[in-house]
Design a protein around this motif. Structure first.
Motif, mmCIF file in Angstrom:
data_model
loop_
_atom_site.group_PDB
_atom_site.id
_atom_site.type_symbol
_atom_site.label_atom_id
_atom_site.label_comp_id
_atom_site.label_asym_id
_atom_site.label_seq_id
_atom_site.Cartn_x
_atom_site.Cartn_y
_atom_site.Cartn_z
ATOM 1 N N VAL A 31 0.870 -1.177 0.000
ATOM 2 C CA VAL A 31 0.000 0.000 0.000
ATOM 3 C C VAL A 31 0.905 1.224 0.000
ATOM 4 N N VAL A 32 0.645 2.155 -0.903
ATOM 5 C CA VAL A 32 1.433 3.383 -0.977
ATOM 6 C C VAL A 32 0.515 4.539 -0.611
ATOM 7 N N THR A 33 0.819 5.190 0.501
ATOM 8 C CA THR A 33 -0.022 6.310 0.927
ATOM 9 C C THR A 33 0.621 7.655 0.619
ATOM 10 N N ASP A 34 1.951 7.657 0.411
ATOM 11 C CA ASP A 34 2.656 8.904 0.113
ATOM 12 C C ASP A 34 3.573 8.665 -1.073
ATOM 13 N N THR A 35 3.236 9.253 -2.223
ATOM 14 C CA THR A 35 4.049 9.048 -3.425
ATOM 15 C C THR A 35 5.244 9.997 -3.480
ATOM 16 N N GLY A 36 5.318 10.940 -2.558
ATOM 17 C CA GLY A 36 6.387 11.932 -2.566
ATOM 18 C C GLY A 36 7.772 11.352 -2.367
ATOM 19 N N ASN A 37 7.882 10.206 -1.706
ATOM 20 C CA ASN A 37 9.182 9.601 -1.444
ATOM 21 C C ASN A 37 9.573 8.535 -2.455
ATOM 22 N N LEU A 38 8.744 8.311 -3.460
ATOM 23 C CA LEU A 38 9.057 7.296 -4.464
ATOM 24 C C LEU A 38 10.045 7.840 -5.485
ATOM 25 N N ARG A 39 10.905 6.958 -5.999
ATOM 26 C CA ARG A 39 11.837 7.346 -7.063
ATOM 27 C C ARG A 39 11.066 7.537 -8.357
ATOM 28 N N GLY A 40 11.603 8.348 -9.245
ATOM 29 C CA GLY A 40 10.999 8.560 -10.554
ATOM 30 C C GLY A 40 10.059 9.746 -10.563
ATOM 31 N N PRO A 41 9.745 10.213 -11.767
ATOM 32 C CA PRO A 41 8.875 11.392 -11.879
ATOM 33 C C PRO A 41 7.425 11.067 -11.516
ATOM 34 N N ARG A 42 6.751 12.051 -10.984
ATOM 35 C CA ARG A 42 5.326 11.914 -10.678
ATOM 36 C C ARG A 42 4.551 12.032 -11.988
ATOM 37 N N GLN A 43 3.743 11.044 -12.280
ATOM 38 C CA GLN A 43 2.988 10.997 -13.529
ATOM 39 C C GLN A 43 1.574 11.530 -13.312
ATOM 40 N N PRO A 44 0.874 11.916 -14.389
ATOM 41 C CA PRO A 44 -0.494 12.438 -14.244
ATOM 42 C C PRO A 44 -1.470 11.406 -13.679
ATOM 43 N N ILE A 45 -1.184 10.131 -13.910
ATOM 44 C CA ILE A 45 -1.956 9.042 -13.317
ATOM 45 C C ILE A 45 -0.941 8.140 -12.625
ATOM 46 N N PHE A 46 -1.183 7.830 -11.369
ATOM 47 C CA PHE A 46 -0.269 6.979 -10.606
ATOM 48 C C PHE A 46 -0.465 5.541 -11.055
ATOM 49 N N PHE A 47 0.271 5.180 -12.117
ATOM 50 C CA PHE A 47 0.179 3.844 -12.702
ATOM 51 C C PHE A 47 1.113 2.914 -11.958
ATOM 52 N N ARG A 48 0.574 1.854 -11.394
ATOM 53 C CA ARG A 48 1.347 0.928 -10.575
ATOM 54 C C ARG A 48 1.784 -0.290 -11.394
ATOM 55 N N HIS A 49 3.037 -0.282 -11.881
ATOM 56 C CA HIS A 49 3.561 -1.458 -12.572
ATOM 57 C C HIS A 49 3.636 -2.654 -11.629
ATOM 58 N N ASP A 50 3.918 -2.410 -10.339
ATOM 59 C CA ASP A 50 4.011 -3.532 -9.414
ATOM 60 C C ASP A 50 2.667 -4.250 -9.264
ATOM 61 N N ILE A 51 1.578 -3.532 -9.408
ATOM 62 C CA ILE A 51 0.257 -4.166 -9.350
ATOM 63 C C ILE A 51 -0.065 -4.860 -10.667
ATOM 64 N N HIS A 52 0.092 -4.141 -11.781
ATOM 65 C CA HIS A 52 -0.273 -4.696 -13.086
ATOM 66 C C HIS A 52 0.630 -5.871 -13.488
ATOM 67 N N ALA A 53 1.951 -5.665 -13.436
ATOM 68 C CA ALA A 53 2.883 -6.661 -13.958
ATOM 69 C C ALA A 53 3.209 -7.771 -12.963
ATOM 70 N N ASN A 54 3.173 -7.480 -11.687
ATOM 71 C CA ASN A 54 3.573 -8.482 -10.699
ATOM 72 C C ASN A 54 2.367 -9.100 -9.999
ATOM 73 N N GLN A 55 1.625 -8.279 -9.291
ATOM 74 C CA GLN A 55 0.476 -8.813 -8.555
ATOM 75 C C GLN A 55 -0.558 -9.434 -9.489
ATOM 76 N N ASP A 56 -0.914 -8.721 -10.569
ATOM 77 C CA ASP A 56 -1.917 -9.233 -11.507
ATOM 78 C C ASP A 56 -1.312 -10.061 -12.637
ATOM 79 N N GLN A 57 0.014 -10.099 -12.719
ATOM 80 C CA GLN A 57 0.765 -10.912 -13.676
ATOM 81 C C GLN A 57 0.398 -10.649 -15.136
ATOM 82 N N ILE A 58 0.207 -9.412 -15.488
ATOM 83 C CA ILE A 58 -0.039 -9.037 -16.878
ATOM 84 C C ILE A 58 1.320 -8.885 -17.555
ATOM 85 N N PRO A 59 1.588 -9.625 -18.625
ATOM 86 C CA PRO A 59 2.896 -9.554 -19.287
ATOM 87 C C PRO A 59 3.170 -8.166 -19.869
#
Length: 182
Positions: A31-59
């Motif tokens: 669970v990410v409650t504060d995106t301010g400490n994450l590496r990388g640029p802040r995007q217009p939509i907080f797209f979670r690759h860890d959810i899509h590619a890992n948790q949901d296993q979408i290639p």
């Protein structure tokens, strides 16, 4: 206009994909409650690759399908996102808020203005299709890092010439200058 819906297995069942080993060992994104400490640029939509590619296993190639056929595949189209997110609404309030941004962008026909993360100088060519053909569709991690563990994507590799040459040497492929500089 006809919209053809082709969902990855997770979307077809309306649930998260199960790991081949067992449901107990399945990755659950933090669970990410504060995106301010994450590496990388802040995007217009907080797209979670860890959810899509890992948790949901979408290639990777489901969303980034053009990487195997294009030199510059770019960002997946909004149509790719809405293909799933017209049905998948999110499991938490924060996920629902981000998915609402996707749906609003689709309705308004205004795709998000994503901030580019992996950029090479103009004098360097990196044909994704050649790299996918030589290294396989799971080789994205070689340059992009382990994005399936990143809540927010950042540039994990230097992408400088020495780094690229080292990869060419390890994979026993051409080091001729004209391969990347044309």
């Amino acid at each position: 206009m006809v919209l053809i819906l082709a969902l990855p297995p997770v979307g077809l069942r309306g649930q998260q994909a199960q790991s081949a080993s067992s449901a107990n060992s399945r990755f659950t994104a933090p669970v990410v409650t504060d995106t301010g400490n994450l590496r990388g640029p802040r995007q217009p939509i907080f797209f979670r690759h860890d959810i899509h590619a890992n948790q949901d296993q979408i290639p990777c190639m489901y969303c980034h399908y053009s990487a195997s056929i294009a030199s510059e595949p770019g960002i997946p189209s909004l149509q790719t996102c809405i293909g799933c997110h017209q049905l998948v609404g999110g499991s938490t309030e924060s996920h629902q808020a981000e998915i609402k941004k996707v749906r609003d962008a689709w309705r308004e026909r205004k795709p998000p203005e994503w901030i580019r993360i992996h950029a090479l100088p103009g004098f360097v060519r990196f044909p994704h299709m050649r790299h996918i053909k030589a290294l396989g569709t799971n080789s994205c991690v070689s340059c992009h890092g382990d994005v399936n563990t990143m809540p927010q994507v950042y540039q994990a590799s230097t992408l400088k010439m020495g780094w690229c040459v080292r990869c060419h040497v390890q994979n026993k492929v051409s080091r001729d200058c004209s391969v990347c500089h044309y």
